[in-house]
Design a protein around this motif. Structure first.
Motif, PDB file in Angstrom:
ATOM      1  N   ILE A  30      42.101  35.273  28.894  1.00  0.00           N
ATOM      2  CA  ILE A  30      43.802  34.821  28.690  1.00  0.00           C
ATOM      3  C   ILE A  30      44.058  35.638  30.062  1.00  0.00           C
ATOM      4  O   ILE A  30      43.892  36.760  30.414  1.00  0.00           O
ATOM      5  N   GLU A  31      44.816  34.836  30.820  1.00  0.00           N
ATOM      6  CA  GLU A  31      45.260  35.327  32.314  1.00  0.00           C
ATOM      7  C   GLU A  31      46.531  34.911  32.271  1.00  0.00           C
ATOM      8  O   GLU A  31      46.932  33.835  32.046  1.00  0.00           O
ATOM      9  N   ARG A  32      47.449  35.692  33.039  1.00  0.00           N
ATOM     10  CA  ARG A  32      48.880  35.456  33.598  1.00  0.00           C
ATOM     11  C   ARG A  32      48.865  35.846  34.721  1.00  0.00           C
ATOM     12  O   ARG A  32      48.830  36.638  35.567  1.00  0.00           O
ATOM     13  N   TYR A  33      49.686  34.952  35.641  1.00  0.00           N
ATOM     14  CA  TYR A  33      49.976  34.835  37.081  1.00  0.00           C
ATOM     15  C   TYR A  33      51.533  35.162  37.326  1.00  0.00           C
ATOM     16  O   TYR A  33      52.358  34.318  36.730  1.00  0.00           O
ATOM     17  N   TYR A  34      51.887  36.230  37.791  1.00  0.00           N
ATOM     18  CA  TYR A  34      53.249  36.555  38.096  1.00  0.00           C
ATOM     19  C   TYR A  34      53.247  37.374  39.459  1.00  0.00           C
ATOM     20  O   TYR A  34      52.235  37.981  39.963  1.00  0.00           O
ATOM     21  N   LEU A  35      54.639  37.640  39.733  1.00  0.00           N
ATOM     22  CA  LEU A  35      54.755  38.487  41.078  1.00  0.00           C
ATOM     23  C   LEU A  35      55.075  39.823  40.631  1.00  0.00           C
ATOM     24  O   LEU A  35      55.883  39.979  39.759  1.00  0.00           O
ATOM     25  N   ASN A  36      54.595  40.664  41.599  1.00  0.00           N
ATOM     26  CA  ASN A  36      54.834  42.333  41.414  1.00  0.00           C
ATOM     27  C   ASN A  36      54.799  42.920  42.566  1.00  0.00           C
ATOM     28  O   ASN A  36      54.502  42.323  43.615  1.00  0.00           O
ATOM     29  N   ALA A  37      55.416  44.068  42.870  1.00  0.00           N
ATOM     30  CA  ALA A  37      55.506  44.672  44.036  1.00  0.00           C
ATOM     31  C   ALA A  37      54.235  45.749  44.043  1.00  0.00           C
ATOM     32  O   ALA A  37      54.020  46.383  43.198  1.00  0.00           O
ATOM     33  N   GLN A  38      53.369  45.655  45.438  1.00  0.00           N
ATOM     34  CA  GLN A  38      52.540  46.744  45.432  1.00  0.00           C
ATOM     35  C   GLN A  38      53.235  48.052  45.708  1.00  0.00           C
ATOM     36  O   GLN A  38      52.679  49.161  45.096  1.00  0.00           O
ATOM     37  N   ASP A  39      54.168  48.243  46.112  1.00  0.00           N
ATOM     38  CA  ASP A  39      54.668  49.477  46.685  1.00  0.00           C
ATOM     39  C   ASP A  39      56.329  49.220  45.934  1.00  0.00           C
ATOM     40  O   ASP A  39      57.265  48.574  46.436  1.00  0.00           O
ATOM     41  N   THR A  40      56.606  50.167  44.785  1.00  0.00           N
ATOM     42  CA  THR A  40      57.952  50.057  44.042  1.00  0.00           C
ATOM     43  C   THR A  40      58.868  50.174  44.988  1.00  0.00           C
ATOM     44  O   THR A  40      60.129  49.893  44.810  1.00  0.00           O
ATOM     45  N   THR A  41      58.652  50.911  46.144  1.00  0.00           N
ATOM     46  CA  THR A  41      59.846  51.243  47.246  1.00  0.00           C
ATOM     47  C   THR A  41      60.212  50.072  47.782  1.00  0.00           C
ATOM     48  O   THR A  41      61.216  50.153  48.724  1.00  0.00           O
ATOM     49  N   THR A 101      61.424  38.861  42.404  1.00  0.00           N
ATOM     50  CA  THR A 101      61.300  37.574  43.663  1.00  0.00           C
ATOM     51  C   THR A 101      62.109  38.316  44.668  1.00  0.00           C
ATOM     52  O   THR A 101      62.792  39.113  44.668  1.00  0.00           O
ATOM     53  N   ALA A 102      61.838  37.827  45.916  1.00  0.00           N
ATOM     54  CA  ALA A 102      62.365  37.974  47.114  1.00  0.00           C
ATOM     55  C   ALA A 102      63.540  37.151  47.612  1.00  0.00           C
ATOM     56  O   ALA A 102      64.031  37.098  48.804  1.00  0.00           O
ATOM     57  N   THR A 103      63.678  36.136  46.438  1.00  0.00           N
ATOM     58  CA  THR A 103      64.836  35.244  46.929  1.00  0.00           C
ATOM     59  C   THR A 103      65.926  35.378  45.998  1.00  0.00           C
ATOM     60  O   THR A 103      66.081  36.228  45.096  1.00  0.00           O
ATOM     61  N   ASP A 104      66.830  34.203  45.961  1.00  0.00           N
ATOM     62  CA  ASP A 104      68.015  34.284  45.314  1.00  0.00           C
ATOM     63  C   ASP A 104      67.512  33.370  43.604  1.00  0.00           C
ATOM     64  O   ASP A 104      68.748  33.302  43.061  1.00  0.00           O
ATOM     65  N   THR A 105      66.333  33.291  43.582  1.00  0.00           N
ATOM     66  CA  THR A 105      65.966  32.514  42.285  1.00  0.00           C
ATOM     67  C   THR A 105      64.979  33.059  41.554  1.00  0.00           C
ATOM     68  O   THR A 105      63.916  33.669  42.337  1.00  0.00           O
ATOM     69  N   VAL A 106      65.094  33.421  40.524  1.00  0.00           N
ATOM     70  CA  VAL A 106      64.154  34.193  39.494  1.00  0.00           C
ATOM     71  C   VAL A 106      62.749  33.403  39.621  1.00  0.00           C
ATOM     72  O   VAL A 106      62.770  32.116  39.505  1.00  0.00           O
ATOM     73  N   SER A 107      61.607  34.189  39.598  1.00  0.00           N
ATOM     74  CA  SER A 107      60.067  33.540  39.739  1.00  0.00           C
ATOM     75  C   SER A 107      59.735  33.470  38.346  1.00  0.00           C
ATOM     76  O   SER A 107      60.244  34.275  37.241  1.00  0.00           O
ATOM     77  N   GLN A 127      48.366  37.816  48.690  1.00  0.00           N
ATOM     78  CA  GLN A 127      49.168  38.818  49.144  1.00  0.00           C
ATOM     79  C   GLN A 127      50.338  38.087  49.806  1.00  0.00           C
ATOM     80  O   GLN A 127      50.292  36.925  50.046  1.00  0.00           O
ATOM     81  N   ASN A 128      51.350  38.717  49.632  1.00  0.00           N
ATOM     82  CA  ASN A 128      52.727  38.407  50.321  1.00  0.00           C
ATOM     83  C   ASN A 128      53.334  36.909  50.168  1.00  0.00           C
ATOM     84  O   ASN A 128      53.363  36.089  50.678  1.00  0.00           O
ATOM     85  N   MET A 129      53.770  37.061  48.596  1.00  0.00           N
ATOM     86  CA  MET A 129      54.245  35.917  48.130  1.00  0.00           C
ATOM     87  C   MET A 129      55.825  36.008  47.750  1.00  0.00           C
ATOM     88  O   MET A 129      56.094  37.252  46.875  1.00  0.00           O
ATOM     89  N   ASP A 130      56.820  35.450  48.106  1.00  0.00           N
ATOM     90  CA  ASP A 130      58.059  35.908  48.013  1.00  0.00           C
ATOM     91  C   ASP A 130      58.776  35.315  46.838  1.00  0.00           C
ATOM     92  O   ASP A 130      59.660  35.656  46.264  1.00  0.00           O
ATOM     93  N   TYR A 131      58.077  34.157  46.368  1.00  0.00           N
ATOM     94  CA  TYR A 131      58.667  33.215  45.025  1.00  0.00           C
ATOM     95  C   TYR A 131      57.529  32.661  44.527  1.00  0.00           C
ATOM     96  O   TYR A 131      56.640  32.012  45.213  1.00  0.00           O
ATOM     97  N   PHE A 132      57.464  32.225  43.285  1.00  0.00           N
ATOM     98  CA  PHE A 132      56.356  31.464  42.509  1.00  0.00           C
ATOM     99  C   PHE A 132      57.072  31.061  41.027  1.00  0.00           C
ATOM    100  O   PHE A 132      57.842  31.738  40.410  1.00  0.00           O
ATOM    101  N   ASP A 133      56.893  29.743  40.913  1.00  0.00           N
ATOM    102  CA  ASP A 133      57.150  29.028  39.649  1.00  0.00           C
ATOM    103  C   ASP A 133      56.429  28.185  39.331  1.00  0.00           C
ATOM    104  O   ASP A 133      55.594  27.619  40.182  1.00  0.00           O
ATOM    105  N   ILE A 134      56.685  27.471  38.079  1.00  0.00           N
ATOM    106  CA  ILE A 134      55.798  26.572  37.763  1.00  0.00           C
ATOM    107  C   ILE A 134      56.509  25.321  36.869  1.00  0.00           C
ATOM    108  O   ILE A 134      57.843  25.635  36.585  1.00  0.00           O
ATOM    109  N   LEU A 135      55.908  24.105  36.872  1.00  0.00           N
ATOM    110  CA  LEU A 135      56.621  22.979  35.980  1.00  0.00           C
ATOM    111  C   LEU A 135      55.420  22.387  35.145  1.00  0.00           C
ATOM    112  O   LEU A 135      54.135  22.387  35.421  1.00  0.00           O
TER     113      LEU A 135
END
Length: 349
Positions: free
Chosen positions: A188-199, A140-146, A252-260
């Motif tokens: 079967i598909e999973r949607y989650y956040l990851n960094a394109q550039d690890t740096t 996540t790019a926030t203070d909350t886990v995605s 592209q360019n998503m800081d945070y993602f979650d579901i209910l």
């Protein structure tokens, strides 16, 4: 005659010399002030135009995500559970929202004959992530886990999964030397956040990692796929192929993602995180998924009217405390959508 001409000429130049004496100090100061005022006005107009252009560019990238990226996500979520279980919960085998290995993926293994870890299944931000590499780590790019959403469905016809790989619909195979039609491959598909550039761990995108498997017995498993399309050829039943890698960028360019998880209890719709749902004694069937996140622009904007705190799925989410000044200058947009699972059949008493 000549003398008169010379005399007139001298008088003319004498008068001209008296008239051409240059600017006075007051005139010069007035000119400078006017020039500065005009320059300041031009600079202000230029700055306003730069702000407007960067804001428009930032807005257009967010609109692109809303117009192209999010509808793709919603379209695939609507397919969840197609051709599989009667209802969706964490114990029903084949359920379209994949919450557990023992229940939803009973007898299903990864291609190496290993169990599918929790870090490849549906998780919300209130679950402690323990994944590594390309598994779900709650980035996540926030203070909350995605969170992460994992779905499955049968291909109703030849189609492409979220990674762009072909999956086959119903087709003819040999079972006990008799030609029979079997159902489509299970995607079967999973949607989650990851960094394109690890740096750049704070610059994330929404990825989709897709695999496929089959559950049918047949004489020759290779014949159920297309030899010229390796992604469709599976070696055995109940073995997921190509699942657990990084996948491809969906948005592209998503800081945070979650579901209910949405459930129907009486006449009311109740929403649960995966941790809350797992803790229920009587678990209602899942009939919808609410997705939410923060999309940011591709470029910084030259404006001070930006916020670093957002309301997503009922929770206040803020940018990380270590976010750089540049990272705080992106335009951001909160999206929230509820997707009804039309393939989740409700049980009525």
């Amino acid at each position: 005659m000549v003398e008169n001409y010379c005399l007139l000429n001298k008088l003319f130049y004498r008068k001209a010399g008296k008239n051409q004496q240059g600017f006075t100090l007051v005139e010069l100061m007035i000119s400078l002030v006017l020039g500065l005022l005009i320059s300041a006005a031009v600079v202000q107009i230029y700055i306003a135009n730069v702000k407007a252009v960067t804001l428009q560019d930032a807005g257009s990238t967010i609109i692109d995500s809303n117009v192209f990226g999010i509808p793709i996500l919603e379209e695939h979520i609507r397919l969840a559970n197609l051709g599989l279980a009667d209802t969706i919960n964490d114990t029903n085998q084949g359920a379209g929202i994949v919450l557990t290995q023992a229940g939803n993926l009973k007898d299903i293994k990864l291609s190496g004959n290993t169990d599918v870890p929790l870090t490849l299944l549906t998780n919300t931000g209130d679950v402690t992530p323990v994944g590594t590499d390309n598994e779900w780590t709650g980035m996540t790019a926030t203070d909350t886990v995605s969170g992460q959403l994992t779905i499955q469905f049968r291909a109703p016809q030849n189609m492409y999964d979220c990674e762009g790989n072909l999956a086959l619909g119903p087709r003819e195979v040999n079972i006990n030397k008799v030609k029979k039609i079997i159902d489509g491959q299970i995607i079967i598909e999973r949607y989650y956040l990851n960094a394109q550039d690890t740096t750049k761990p704070n610059q994330l995108s929404l990825y989709c990692d897709a695999g496929k498997y089959i559950t049918e017995d047949m004489d020759d498993y290779t014949e159920q796929g297309k030899a010229n399309k390796p992604a469709t050829v599976l070696a055995a039943k109940n073995r997921i192929k190509n699942f657990g890698d990084k996948g491809e960028v969906v948005i592209q360019n998503m800081d945070y993602f979650d579901i209910l998880l949405g459930t129907k209890e009486g006449n009311d719709i109740q929403y649960y995180t995966t941790a809350e749902y797992a803790g229920l004694t009587d678990k209602p069937d899942i009939i919808s998924v609410k997705t939410g996140g923060i999309i940011r622009s591709d470029n910084v904007v030259q404006t001070s009217e930006l916020t670093d705190s957002f309301l997503v799925l009922g929770n206040t989410v803020s940018l990380k405390s270590d976010a750089t000044d540049a990272e705080k200058k992106y335009l951001r947009f909160v999206f929230q959508n509820e997707i009804a699972l039309r393939n989740a059949r409700q049980k009525y008493s």
